[in-house]
Design a protein around this motif. Structure first.
Motif, mmCIF file in Angstrom:
data_model
loop_
_atom_site.group_PDB
_atom_site.id
_atom_site.type_symbol
_atom_site.label_atom_id
_atom_site.label_comp_id
_atom_site.label_asym_id
_atom_site.label_seq_id
_atom_site.Cartn_x
_atom_site.Cartn_y
_atom_site.Cartn_z
ATOM 1 N N GLU A 1 0.924 -8.006 -8.001
ATOM 2 C CA GLU A 1 0.337 -9.277 -7.129
ATOM 3 C C GLU A 1 1.396 -9.933 -6.085
ATOM 4 O O GLU A 1 2.457 -10.008 -6.190
ATOM 5 N N MET A 2 0.642 -10.371 -4.832
ATOM 6 C CA MET A 2 1.323 -10.793 -3.768
ATOM 7 C C MET A 2 2.057 -12.072 -4.140
ATOM 8 O O MET A 2 1.667 -12.863 -4.998
ATOM 9 N N GLN B 1 -0.308 -2.318 -0.570
ATOM 10 C CA GLN B 1 0.026 -2.901 -1.678
ATOM 11 C C GLN B 1 1.262 -3.868 -1.198
ATOM 12 O O GLN B 1 2.146 -3.555 -0.609
ATOM 13 N N GLN C 1 -4.530 -4.965 -6.603
ATOM 14 C CA GLN C 1 -3.135 -5.031 -6.215
ATOM 15 C C GLN C 1 -2.461 -4.979 -7.348
ATOM 16 O O GLN C 1 -2.801 -5.168 -8.664
ATOM 17 N N VAL D 1 -6.924 -4.518 -2.220
ATOM 18 C CA VAL D 1 -6.246 -3.595 -1.122
ATOM 19 C C VAL D 1 -6.974 -2.423 -0.509
ATOM 20 O O VAL D 1 -7.701 -1.738 -1.491
#
Length: 410
Positions: A155-156, A208, A152, A139
């Motif tokens: 997490e995405m 983020q 991160q 990020v």
């Protein structure tokens, strides 16, 4: 020359406007429906809405328009006006084809949710579960005026992709990450969706995941997840799971030769605010799908095809005996899924790949060439507005929809 408008009360009692002009482009389709009043809409208000709609074309601000209203399962308004190709005098017709750009996004959301129905994913699954490269994505962070990065924190997830809270932008704003995206011209490269997505994973996220809203390529990453899980290319999955069951026969990533005469020219505005044909668009006229299948922007379609898609969502995932989604999945798409901790300036909720009005539950989205749709479950209403003018100039559509809302009779 301005077109002289005259109102005509059709045999079925619906008040619509028919234009007389040298091209006859304003002729409205006569449709076997019911009167607006019988489903709680004022005909007089629709006359006013049509006059305003046509004026955008008459004033040279739009090439043409195609607008349809569906109420209680019936088409109660259907208006084709102006041209799809001004230079060649081609009128807007029922089977005209349009670039729908970001109206592709809700279709990708449906594809994701069919996999949810099959038990193959959850919205809060980490993206890296399906695309391992994203586990290493950092990020962006500015430290003491210098460019830096950090891991991160959370997490995405797939939910982040479908609500534009992933930290993946388009590259349209002023930021370091946007500048990297703009330099790489990701959507213009001759590469596959897999190649583009894995390249995306090497670029620092803008923020983020799950903390902010930023419109971007996250839906295209979701499209690649469809490919990974299904083992099919995105176009093949769309066709087998969505388009074939709904009989969306004119919706695709490319334009076969036999359909090219129906394709709308894409326009922009000149320095005087008048329309002019736009050049340098990605081609759609190959004999096969493009290499890069953009689940966020790549489809062409007709208004009638998209009506079927909207009807399916309004009807809780089913149309004409064909179930595309479970009722739960359809409801999830059209209800607020925005991460509670995320900052947003939208003023609305966000479902999956579309905004949601938090009071009425209305689900809507638009495209870069000024197409737009609304699905209103409270009033059992669908409104779809099509034209082809870049930069999402949807004032004509918003104005029309506002008049329709005022026309609803309690």
């Amino acid at each position: 020359m301005k077109k002289n408008l005259k109102t005509l009360l059709l045999g079925i009692g619906i008040v619509l406007l028919i234009s007389s002009c040298k091209t006859n482009a304003g002729a409205l389709s006569k449709i076997n429906t019911t009167t607006p009043e019988s489903v709680g809409i004022s005909s007089d208000s629709l006359v006013v809405a049509t006059q305003r709609l046509h004026k955008h074309v008459d004033d040279g601000k739009l090439p043409g328009t195609f607008v349809r209203i569906i109420k209680d399962g019936k088409v109660i308004y259907n208006d084709t006006y102006g041209m799809i190709d001004v230079a060649n005098n081609k009128p807007t017709q029922e089977n005209s084809l349009y670039r729908i750009f970001s109206m592709t996004k809700p279709i990708t959301a449906v594809a994701i949710m069919t996999l949810y129905d099959q038990g193959k994913l959850e919205l809060d699954d980490k993206v890296s579960k399906y695309i391992p490269e994203f586990a290493q994505t950092v990020v962006y962070k500015k430290v003491d005026g210098n460019h830096s990065t950090q891991p991160q924190k959370n997490e995405m997830t797939i939910r982040h992709l479908l609500t534009h809270t992933s930290g993946i932008p388009y590259g349209w704003e002023q930021s370091y990450t946007d500048s990297v995206y703009a330099a790489r011209q990701l959507m213009s490269q001759d590469w596959s969706l897999a190649e583009m997505t894995k390249d995306l994973a090497t670029i620092p996220l803008k923020f983020q995941p799950g903390t902010k809203y930023n419109y971007g390529l996250g839906i295209d990453v979701a499209g690649y997840i469809v490919e990974v899980i299904s083992g099919k290319t995105l176009d093949a999955y769309f066709k087998s799971v969505i388009f074939d069951p709904l009989k969306m026969d004119d919706t695709a990533f490319y334009l076969p030769e036999e359909k090219r005469g129906r394709m709308s020219v894409n326009y922009t505005h000149d320095e005087n605010g008048k329309i002019k044909a736009r050049e340098n668009l990605l081609p759609l006229d190959d004999d096969h799908p493009p290499k890069l299948l953009l689940g966020g922007a790549g489809l062409i379609s007709t208004l009638t095809d998209y009506e079927k898609f909207c009807r399916m969502l309004l009807n809780k995932g089913e149309l004409n005996g064909k179930r595309v989604l479970s009722e739960k999945a359809a409801q999830m798409i059209m209800t607020d899924q925005f991460p509670k901790e995320a900052e947003s300036s939208l003023g609305t909720g966000h479902g999956l790949s579309g905004t949601v009005h938090l009071e009425t539950g209305e689900y809507s989205w638009g495209g870069a060439a000024s197409t737009k749709f609304w699905i209103d479950p409270t009033h059992n209403l669908i409104v779809i507005c099509y034209t082809q003018l870049m930069q999402a100039k949807t004032d004509y559509a918003n104005e029309f929809k506002s008049t329709v809302d005022r026309a609803l009779i309690d």
